[in-house]
Write a protein that holds these residues in place. Structure first.
Motif, PDB file in Angstrom:
ATOM      1  N   LEU A  83      41.945  32.615  35.866  1.00 48.65           N
ATOM      2  CA  LEU A  83      42.799  32.783  37.042  1.00 48.65           C
ATOM      3  C   LEU A  83      43.549  34.114  37.017  1.00 48.65           C
ATOM      4  CD1 LEU A  83      44.490  29.278  37.580  1.00 48.65           C
ATOM      5  CD2 LEU A  83      42.501  30.229  38.754  1.00 48.65           C
ATOM      6  N   LEU A  84      43.901  34.559  35.820  1.00 48.17           N
ATOM      7  CA  LEU A  84      44.752  35.743  35.693  1.00 48.17           C
ATOM      8  C   LEU A  84      43.989  36.989  35.265  1.00 48.17           C
ATOM      9  CD1 LEU A  84      47.725  33.950  33.896  1.00 48.17           C
ATOM     10  CD2 LEU A  84      47.616  34.623  36.307  1.00 48.17           C
ATOM     11  N   LEU A  85      42.669  36.887  35.219  1.00 48.10           N
ATOM     12  CA  LEU A  85      41.861  37.987  34.702  1.00 48.10           C
ATOM     13  C   LEU A  85      41.867  39.204  35.622  1.00 48.10           C
ATOM     14  CD1 LEU A  85      39.953  38.955  32.476  1.00 48.10           C
ATOM     15  CD2 LEU A  85      38.046  37.941  33.768  1.00 48.10           C
ATOM     16  N   ASP A  86      41.660  38.972  36.904  1.00 46.69           N
ATOM     17  CA  ASP A  86      41.575  40.074  37.869  1.00 46.69           C
ATOM     18  C   ASP A  86      42.974  40.583  38.216  1.00 46.69           C
ATOM     19  OD1 ASP A  86      41.011  41.867  39.826  1.00 46.69           O
ATOM     20  OD2 ASP A  86      40.134  40.428  41.241  1.00 46.69           O
ATOM     21  N   ARG A  87      43.263  41.828  37.877  1.00 57.01           N
ATOM     22  CA  ARG A  87      44.594  42.383  38.111  1.00 57.01           C
ATOM     23  C   ARG A  87      44.649  43.252  39.360  1.00 57.01           C
ATOM     24  NH1 ARG A  87      46.457  44.195  31.971  1.00 57.01           N
ATOM     25  NH2 ARG A  87      46.208  42.121  30.994  1.00 57.01           N
ATOM     26  N   SER A  88      43.607  43.210  40.158  1.00 57.77           N
ATOM     27  CA  SER A  88      43.568  44.076  41.342  1.00 57.77           C
ATOM     28  C   SER A  88      44.341  43.497  42.518  1.00 57.77           C
ATOM     29  CB  SER A  88      42.111  44.321  41.764  1.00 57.77           C
ATOM     30  OG  SER A  88      41.484  43.094  42.139  1.00 57.77           O
ATOM     31  N   VAL A  89      44.661  42.185  42.466  1.00 57.53           N
ATOM     32  CA  VAL A  89      45.365  41.525  43.565  1.00 57.53           C
ATOM     33  C   VAL A  89      46.744  41.085  43.086  1.00 57.53           C
ATOM     34  CG1 VAL A  89      45.351  39.609  45.202  1.00 57.53           C
ATOM     35  CG2 VAL A  89      43.201  40.727  44.571  1.00 57.53           C
ATOM     36  N   ASP A  90      47.774  41.488  43.809  1.00 60.77           N
ATOM     37  CA  ASP A  90      49.123  41.043  43.473  1.00 60.77           C
ATOM     38  C   ASP A  90      49.280  39.562  43.795  1.00 60.77           C
ATOM     39  OD1 ASP A  90      49.664  43.608  42.743  1.00 60.77           O
ATOM     40  OD2 ASP A  90      50.755  44.127  44.574  1.00 60.77           O
ATOM     41  N   LEU A  91      50.135  38.875  43.035  1.00 56.58           N
ATOM     42  CA  LEU A  91      50.326  37.441  43.207  1.00 56.58           C
ATOM     43  C   LEU A  91      51.614  37.131  43.967  1.00 56.58           C
ATOM     44  CD1 LEU A  91      49.309  35.945  39.729  1.00 56.58           C
ATOM     45  CD2 LEU A  91      47.969  36.012  41.841  1.00 56.58           C
ATOM     46  N   ASP A  92      51.493  36.256  44.947  1.00 53.25           N
ATOM     47  CA  ASP A  92      52.683  35.723  45.601  1.00 53.25           C
ATOM     48  C   ASP A  92      53.331  34.657  44.734  1.00 53.25           C
ATOM     49  OD1 ASP A  92      52.426  37.362  47.789  1.00 53.25           O
ATOM     50  OD2 ASP A  92      51.328  35.893  48.990  1.00 53.25           O
ATOM     51  N   SER A  93      52.494  33.827  44.083  1.00 53.82           N
ATOM     52  CA  SER A  93      53.043  32.739  43.277  1.00 53.82           C
ATOM     53  C   SER A  93      52.092  32.365  42.149  1.00 53.82           C
ATOM     54  CB  SER A  93      53.325  31.509  44.148  1.00 53.82           C
ATOM     55  OG  SER A  93      52.119  30.960  44.651  1.00 53.82           O
ATOM     56  N   PHE A  94      52.676  31.870  41.058  1.00 51.16           N
ATOM     57  CA  PHE A  94      51.910  31.343  39.937  1.00 51.16           C
ATOM     58  C   PHE A  94      52.626  30.102  39.425  1.00 51.16           C
ATOM     59  CE2 PHE A  94      51.067  31.442  35.184  1.00 51.16           C
ATOM     60  CZ  PHE A  94      49.814  30.848  35.297  1.00 51.16           C
ATOM     61  N   ARG A  95      51.917  28.979  39.488  1.00 49.19           N
ATOM     62  CA  ARG A  95      52.471  27.702  39.016  1.00 49.19           C
ATOM     63  C   ARG A  95      51.703  27.265  37.781  1.00 49.19           C
ATOM     64  NH1 ARG A  95      51.161  22.216  39.791  1.00 49.19           N
ATOM     65  NH2 ARG A  95      52.958  20.813  39.578  1.00 49.19           N
ATOM     66  N   LEU A  96      52.433  26.996  36.705  1.00 48.67           N
ATOM     67  CA  LEU A  96      51.819  26.599  35.444  1.00 48.67           C
ATOM     68  C   LEU A  96      52.498  25.346  34.907  1.00 48.67           C
ATOM     69  CD1 LEU A  96      49.982  27.143  32.946  1.00 48.67           C
ATOM     70  CD2 LEU A  96      51.881  28.504  32.016  1.00 48.67           C
ATOM     71  N   ARG A  97      51.680  24.330  34.650  1.00 47.38           N
ATOM     72  CA  ARG A  97      52.177  23.132  33.995  1.00 47.38           C
ATOM     73  C   ARG A  97      51.226  22.803  32.842  1.00 47.38           C
ATOM     74  NH1 ARG A  97      54.013  17.362  36.759  1.00 47.38           N
ATOM     75  NH2 ARG A  97      54.803  16.414  34.832  1.00 47.38           N
ATOM     76  N   CYS A  98      51.709  23.029  31.616  1.00 49.60           N
ATOM     77  CA  CYS A  98      50.825  22.835  30.465  1.00 49.60           C
ATOM     78  C   CYS A  98      51.453  21.983  29.364  1.00 49.60           C
ATOM     79  CB  CYS A  98      50.401  24.189  29.893  1.00 49.60           C
ATOM     80  SG  CYS A  98      51.780  25.224  29.362  1.00 49.60           S
ATOM     81  N   GLU A  99      52.635  21.418  29.620  1.00 43.77           N
ATOM     82  CA  GLU A  99      53.327  20.552  28.676  1.00 43.77           C
ATOM     83  C   GLU A  99      53.395  21.217  27.297  1.00 43.77           C
ATOM     84  OE1 GLU A  99      51.348  16.741  29.218  1.00 43.77           O
ATOM     85  OE2 GLU A  99      52.725  16.297  30.864  1.00 43.77           O
ATOM     86  N   ASN A 100      53.021  20.501  26.214  1.00 43.25           N
ATOM     87  CA  ASN A 100      53.104  21.086  24.870  1.00 43.25           C
ATOM     88  C   ASN A 100      51.720  21.288  24.247  1.00 43.25           C
ATOM     89  OD1 ASN A 100      52.447  18.418  24.494  1.00 43.25           O
ATOM     90  ND2 ASN A 100      53.782  18.115  22.726  1.00 43.25           N
ATOM     91  N   HIS A 101      50.742  21.566  25.092  1.00 47.85           N
ATOM     92  CA  HIS A 101      49.366  21.720  24.601  1.00 47.85           C
ATOM     93  C   HIS A 101      49.118  23.082  23.957  1.00 47.85           C
ATOM     94  CE1 HIS A 101      47.961  17.919  26.228  1.00 47.85           C
ATOM     95  NE2 HIS A 101      48.494  18.216  27.408  1.00 47.85           N
ATOM     96  N   TYR A 102      49.995  24.060  24.202  1.00 46.69           N
ATOM     97  CA  TYR A 102      49.714  25.412  23.727  1.00 46.69           C
ATOM     98  C   TYR A 102      50.951  26.000  23.060  1.00 46.69           C
ATOM     99  CZ  TYR A 102      45.928  24.542  26.941  1.00 46.69           C
ATOM    100  OH  TYR A 102      44.866  23.954  27.575  1.00 46.69           O
TER     101      TYR A 102
END
Length: 502
Positions: A83-102
């Motif tokens: 999802l975050l690989l392509d840096r050519s497009v600016d992001l309006d929003s990024f939502r991340l929910r990963c609990e304690n998996h990482y």
């Protein structure tokens, strides 16, 4: 005459993909409207036209809880990386929910990648692993980000968040913190912050609240929902010296303030806090000094005493105190405080009060005579109450103080009703515009009350019956409505509404 077939028919017969022929910006709007980013990514298999189209969407959403049955840590990590690989497009929003998996290094790397893409909104929910540092310090790249306008952060009470001690977040307008142990800085500031929402937050140094607020000069909207600083029954963690009993909210530009802890028991029990949930409070004395405040909502028992001053701009107040949960609070002891609070909001145009407020006033001796003598600007009044000798007298007393009242809404929680109670003064029904019966189940006593108000409510516009049981609602509501329609009605325009509340 030669007949021509329409292009629409021709294309349909040839199986032409009309959607894929739409311009990119239209397809991007379609993809942006999909419920999840995962669904947008899946469209890449449709054709070459769609393969990389999802990457141009300015919003990203990664939620591990949507795969509870077959969640795979490695696959989810690869998905977020993609999802975050392509840096050519600016992001309006990024939502991340990963609990304690990482581990935190992975989480911070994802956040860094979003920031590099000039993200405007970050919505983050994660928890450190056991072997990670349980004190969360926001990375410098996040603190100095000049594109971030909204930050929402949830930590599930698993760690302590330390906000930076240097001025940062130059463009941040909205900050929302959920389920965290929070240490506020006393010297740092958020120069652009306008909205601060603290939900289910344990304030570990409540004495830092006012210095922190002072360093947010543009703050206009503050919410302290189910926040607490200590418990009356937590002597091992706090001593008298540790507790700052006095919290002052003094914000020169604040327009909206919400303070309540009506649901705090749910969270203190869920996250394993000791003692009784009703003893968790924000402070003992809460002072509010906000000269530009327009809206105030205070509910529950966040403090033993609420003191307000210099609220000349206040237009609307919602006051739902509740001290019954705490064993040391009685109507008599709380009554004087309620009278003083009532006097402090006496200049508002809209006022909403609950049953505890009315009962506390009814038992207050008010030796200092601070009960509001007049409500000169009040146009809209909403009261949740019972109907009995004590509460009706308080309601009538309030109505008599309201010379320009235009709308009076009465929400009846339960009834101890005798018609002669209401006949004490016609002012009860003179301004009455709306009545709602909560927890209605077709009881005869409530129907008697409804009959009386319909017969005397000259200005009544709406009477609502909120049924509490689905079975009774389906079996009795129609018959009840037929009976109501037989009553004499002083208002020719009144509407009778019956509904089932969840």
């Amino acid at each position: 005459m030669k007949k021509f077939k329409s292009n629409k028919v021709s294309n349909r017969k040839k199986g032409v993909d009309m959607i894929s022929n739409l311009p990119d910006h239209v397809l991007q709007l379609i993809l942006s409207g999909l419920p999840t980013t995962e669904e947008a990514v899946r469209t890449s298999v449709l054709s070459k036209r769609w393969r990389y189209l999802w990457a141009s969407i300015p919003s990203r959403d990664a939620d591990c809880t949507r795969k509870l049955t077959n969640f795979n840590e490695s696959e989810f990590k690869e998905f977020v990386d993609r999802l975050l690989l392509d840096r050519s497009v600016d992001l309006d929003s990024f939502r991340l929910r990963c609990e304690n998996h990482y581990d935190m290094s992975t989480v911070w790397r994802w956040i860094r990648d979003a920031i590099i893409r000039k993200v405007k909104l970050l919505d983050l929910s994660f928890s450190p692993r056991v072997d990670d540092d349980q004190v969360i310090r926001l990375p410098p790249i996040l603190v100095t980000c000049d594109s971030l306008e909204v930050l929402r952060l949830s930590l599930s009470f698993t760690s302590t968040l330390r906000l930076p001690t240097v001025t940062g977040f130059p463009a941040l307008r909205v900050l929302q913190l959920n389920s965290v142990h929070l240490r506020l800085p006393t010297v740092a500031g958020f120069p652009a912050l306008r909205v601060l929402q603290l939900n289910r937050v344990h304030l570990m140094d409540v004495d830092s609240v006012q210095p922190f607020l002072r360093s947010c000069p543009l703050l206009e909207d503050l919410s302290l929902i189910d926040c607490f600083s200590y418990s009356y029954e937590d002597p091992l963690s706090y001593s008298d010296e540790d507790v700052d009993e006095d919290v002052c909210i003094s914000c020169l530009n604040l327009k909206t303030l919400r303070v309540h802890n009506r649901n705090i028991g749910t969270y203190t029990e869920r996250f394993g806090y000791g003692g009784s949930y009703e003893n968790y409070v924000l402070c003992v004395y809460l002072h509010v000094f906000c000269p530009k405040l327009v809206f105030l909502e205070y509910a529950g028992h966040s403090a033993d005493e609420l003191l307000i001053e210099n609220l000349d701009s206040l237009k609307k107040a919602v006051i739902y105190p509740d001290g019954r949960a705490h064993k040391e609070i009685t109507f008599e002891s709380y009554g004087a405080n309620v009278c003083q609070l009532f006097a402090g909001v006496s200049h508002v145009e809209s006022l909403s009060l609950n049953l505890f407020f009315i009962q506390a006033i009814s038992t207050a001796r008010d030796p200092n005579g601070v009960f509001a003598k007049s409500l000169p600007n009040l146009k809209t009044l909403e009261i949740y109450t019972t109907i009995d000798d004590y509460t009706v007298n308080v309601v009538i007393r309030i109505l008599r103080c309201s010379p320009i009242l235009e709308s009076f809404h009465l929400i009846i929680e339960e009834e101890i009703f005798r018609p002669e109670v209401c006949l004490l003064d016609e002012v009860l029904t003179h301004h009455l515009k709306r009545v709602e019966f909560l927890e209605f189940n077709g009881e005869q006593q409530k129907l008697d009350m409804a009959r009386f108000l319909l017969e005397h409510g000259n200005e009544l516009e709406e009477m609502v019956f909120s049924w509490r049981g689905e079975v009774n609602y389906h079996e009795k509501s129609k018959e009840t409505m037929k009976e109501l329609l037989k009553f004499d009605m002083a208002s020719s325009t009144v509407k009778l509404i019956t509904l089932l509340k969840d």
